[in-house]
Design an enzyme around this catalytic site. Structure first.
Site, mmCIF file in Angstrom:
data_model
loop_
_atom_site.group_PDB
_atom_site.id
_atom_site.type_symbol
_atom_site.label_atom_id
_atom_site.label_comp_id
_atom_site.label_asym_id
_atom_site.label_seq_id
_atom_site.Cartn_x
_atom_site.Cartn_y
_atom_site.Cartn_z
ATOM 1 N N ASP A 478 18.073 -19.074 -20.028
ATOM 2 C CA ASP A 478 18.836 -19.083 -18.771
ATOM 3 C C ASP A 478 18.694 -20.435 -18.074
ATOM 4 O O ASP A 478 17.794 -21.233 -18.385
ATOM 5 C CB ASP A 478 18.276 -17.954 -17.886
ATOM 6 N N ASP A 548 27.885 -13.361 -15.161
ATOM 7 C CA ASP A 548 27.056 -12.337 -14.517
ATOM 8 C C ASP A 548 27.921 -11.189 -14.036
ATOM 9 O O ASP A 548 27.399 -10.145 -13.636
ATOM 10 C CB ASP A 548 26.308 -12.941 -13.320
HETATM 11 C C1 DGJ Z 1 20.956 -15.084 -14.240
HETATM 12 C C2 DGJ Z 1 21.470 -14.430 -15.479
HETATM 13 O O1 DGJ Z 1 22.819 -14.712 -15.629
HETATM 14 C C3 DGJ Z 1 21.204 -12.938 -15.419
HETATM 15 O O2 DGJ Z 1 21.776 -12.309 -16.528
HETATM 16 C C4 DGJ Z 1 19.725 -12.727 -15.353
HETATM 17 O O3 DGJ Z 1 19.130 -13.142 -16.534
HETATM 18 C C5 DGJ Z 1 19.156 -13.460 -14.167
HETATM 19 N N1 DGJ Z 1 19.532 -14.835 -14.140
HETATM 20 C C6 DGJ Z 1 17.652 -13.354 -14.148
HETATM 21 O O4 DGJ Z 1 17.108 -14.093 -13.144
#
Ligand code: DGJ
Length: 742
Positions: A478, A548
């Protein structure tokens, strides 16, 4: 594939689909002649030029009023020599001048494709799959050499380009701008297609006229960003999804980028892509070399969809690496939307147990397992397990999960640091930022200075300590914060302009080391969802978290836009709970899965809280996906209609296998409509001469009928009885199987 004609100093790169022609001009610069549908091998350069006498023109030679670079179409335009458009590069010499005059010296035609070092690039498995033209250009005053690389693939409508700049003299040169490609397309009227967005709303499509002057999209956030994707298409106004001329451009790069167009009074569009010049400078000492990222150029006479298919093939066959090119991508359950930071080892095992029972193949533990991380205020950088939460460590947990017969994956955010962390206490100087200035905040975290090798070394070591001797088979990488106050305490004053590019080289270095050490691990890249969704990332991580936003209706737009250049096998897509956590919308489990099928497919919800009925449905969705994932990930994808077309209420897309014996069609209707006219969708890519069984229809029908008459839309409410498996209401979807009758 590459022919050189010495009489005219002309190069013709071609395959069965496209031609790309360039020539050496009278002054030694490179002129562009043609890019498009394949033309006959021998081309006459003069046919493509339009040298006329024009007042107010600066000419190269005193005795030739016809020869001005302003009226030539150029390949890699210099700054300061009769062409007044945007140059492809600017190199400041020690005397302060940025004028350059690179002239053709020699060229080489080589089999295959030489690869750059430390940067992602498309590759060939066999040298017969491509040929590369390398052209050396010299500026004898500055003692600089440019090598332009052009690769044409034997069976793809793709030419890739990149540039190397070598300082062959003793001066210190400063590169202020170095595009990866520049091309002056044929004069004409065009439109520009690009993908813009924001967090949770990535890669929405916009199509506008290509206007006179300069237009650009780009990113200066330190990553390719959700704002604009490193992609533009230049389309003839009449081009549609399936017909007409479209040029597609993208960059195999994950840092700051620019994609610009400049249309002059001759209606010639100059298209350039490369590292964004804002905030960029690169000091080139004696003997040093700088290489640009690689750019991809496609041409399609079959509209946007044809362009997308060329990009998809490139990503699947020439960019994605390792065993995940062929291996079926596992159906995963990610705990993020199920628990966020609030979990225990038992809760994780409970989730994994139920997931396994329902057919899931991989369990992914997301954020919150390390340091003292129970929210987003601390611990990034402290890559050791939180034993309060997970008393048996990652080793013990991954063992427990694996013993269930399901694989285990783990989340990292390697590039980041919280001030509340042991790492920060030890190394406050490892943050990117100017210590004499205020440092801006973003999700309580800061970007680690990946321009420093010792930082990359440390993160690599800490990650290895977690991964070694565990059962980790997947990593979600991430990245949730952009670079501000771009300054490295490790770089000298005159090299601060190198930070953004050096940073992304550090990211690539870490990826390279991890992939080398753990060749079986499947990486999924992520940046607050789809904030670093680019061809560069797909060289390392075969798939990326698309957004997301897991709402099925929002995903129609996001996945549709993403499909402009990224294949289904690259797009992370999960079924999540309702009401949806991002938009509070409730869609059926069926619709959520039928959107997520067209991606890597997985779930992101608390499976232990689902009703028995939903669990049964989930089981059959998983069986369905297992049966069809080969078709979905390796077949040819086509968009039929979508949310950015005239009728934004409908989306339809399909995928067909290489033998044209099987296809899946996804139909989606956002809002229900009463008694609409009859609508049908013409299918693509089938065999016109075969008969097909179509789910929901009693008699087989020919491919010719399916492609020329089409298939009926999801019905609207007409007052008649509802067909049981096609209920009327908002957020409807229908996935239809099409199978050739033997
Ligand atoms: C952002 C990501 O896009 C999410 O899927 C998740 O992993 C969060 N960060 C966790 O902090």
């Amino acid at each position: 594939m590459i022919k050189y004609f010495p009489q005219t100093n002309t190069f013709h790169l071609y395959n069965e689909q496209i031609s790309y022609v360039l020539t050496v001009l009278k002054n030694g610069h490179l002129g562009h002649l043609y890019f498009g549908e394949k033309v006959s091998e021998h081309v006459q350069p003069e046919w493509f030029r339009y040298a006329l006498f024009r007042p107010l023109t600066a000419c190269v030679y005193e005795d030739d009023p016809f020869f001005s670079l302003e009226h030539e179409r150029l390949e890699y335009p210099n700054f300061g020599t009769t062409d007044f458009r945007e140059p492809a590069f600017r190199i400041r010499q020690e005397n302060g001048s940025a004028v350059s005059d690179f002239k053709y010296i020699t060229h080489r035609i080589v089999e295959g494709k030489p690869m750059p070092k430390g940067l992602p690039a498309s590759y060939v498995s066999k040298s017969s799959e491509a040929q590369t033209l390398e052209i050396d250009m010299i500026d004898s005053v500055a003692d600089l050499k440019l090598t332009l690389y052009y690769t044409i693939f034997s069976d793809l409508a793709v030419v890739t380009r990149r540039v190397e700049i070598v300082n062959e003299g003793q001066q210190i040169q400063t590169i202020e701008k170095a595009m990866s490609m520049s091309v002056d397309l044929s004069p004409g009227t065009y439109e520009r297609v690009h993908l813009w967005g924001a967090w949770s709303r990535e890669r929405h499509l916009e199509r506008t006229p290509l206007s006179k002057g300069v237009q650009s999209i780009g990113s200066t956030r330190g990553c390719s960003s959700p704002d604009h994707n490193p992609f533009i298409a230049i389309a003839e106004p009449s081009a549609t999804e399936h017909s007409g001329a479209v040029y597609g451009f993208s960059l195999i790069y994950s840092g700051n980028f620019i994609a610009s167009t400049q249309v002059n009074y001759d209606n010639v569009p100059r298209v350039m892509m490369g590292i964004h010049p804002n905030g960029f400078e690169w000091v080139l000492g004696a003997g040093e070399r700088f290489q640009t990222p690689e750019a991809v150029m496609t041409y399609s006479s079959m509209g946007l969809n044809g362009m997308s298919q060329a990009f998809h093939k490139l990503v699947k066959n020439h960019l994605t690496r390792g065993e995940w090119v062929k291996n079926p991508r596992p159906i995963l359950l990610n705990n993020w939307e199920a628990t966020y930071f609030d979990f225990t080892e038992d809760k994780i095992v409970e989730l994994a147990t139920e997931a396994k029972r329902l057919g899931v193949e991989l369990f992914v533990l997301d954020d919150g397992w390390f340091g003292k991380r129970n929210d987003d205020t601390s611990s990034l950088g402290d890559w050791f397990v939180n034993l309060d939460k997970l008393p048996n460590g990652i080793k013990g947990l991954s063992k427990r999960v694996s013993e269930l017969g399901i694989r285990f994956g783990l989340w990292f955010e390697p590039e980041m640091i919280n001030k509340v962390s042991q790492l920060y206490e030890k190394h406050p100087e490892w943050l990117i930022g100017d210590p004499s200035r205020h440092l801006s905040n973003g999700r309580n975290q800061y970007v680690l200075d990946f321009t420093r090798k010792e930082v990359v070394d440390h993160i690599f070591k800490s990650m290895c300590q977690v991964i070694d001797n565990t059962e980790i088979s997947y990593i979600k990488w991430d990245m949730n914060r952009h670079i501000t106050e771009a300054y490295s305490t490790a770089l000298p004053a005159n090299q601060q302009g190198e930070l953004y590019h050096r940073y992304i080289l550090g990211v690539y270095d870490l990826y390279d080391r991890l992939i080398e050490r753990y060749p079986h691990i499947l990486f999924e890249s992520c940046a607050s969802g789809g904030g670093r969704f680019d061809l560069g990332m797909f060289y390392y991580a075969p798939q990326a978290w698309t957004s997301d936003d897991t709402d099925a209706i929002e995903r129609l737009k996001i996945q549709y836009g993403s499909s402009m250049l990224y294949p289904l096998s690259a797009m992370g897509s999960h079924v999540s709970a309702v009401p949806n956590h991002q938009v509070n919308r409730a869609t059926s489990l069926k619709t959520r899965a039928e959107v997520a099928y067209f991606g890597t497919f997985g779930y992101e919800l608390d499976v232990t809280k689902m009703s028995d009925e939903d669990k049964l449905e989930m089981q059959s969705q998983i069986e369905f996906f297992k049966e069809h994932r080969n078709l979905i990930h390796h077949g040819e994808f086509s968009r039929l209609t979508g949310p950015f077309d005239g009728d934004s209420n409908r989306t339809a897309w399909m995928v067909v296998n290489a033998q044209k014996t099987e296809a899946l069609l996804g139909l989606y209707k956002v809002m229900a409509e009463p008694n609409t006219g009859v609508k049908s969708f013409k299918l693509r890519g089938l065999d016109p001469n075969r008969m097909y069984d179509v789910t929901g229809y009693d008699t087989p029908v020919s491919g010719r009928v399916l492609m020329n008459y089409g298939i009926l839309d999801i019905p609207s409410f007409t007052g008649a009885h509802l067909i049981e498996d096609r209920p009327v209401g908002d957020y409807q979807s229908h996935v239809i199987k099409i199978k050739a009758v033997d």
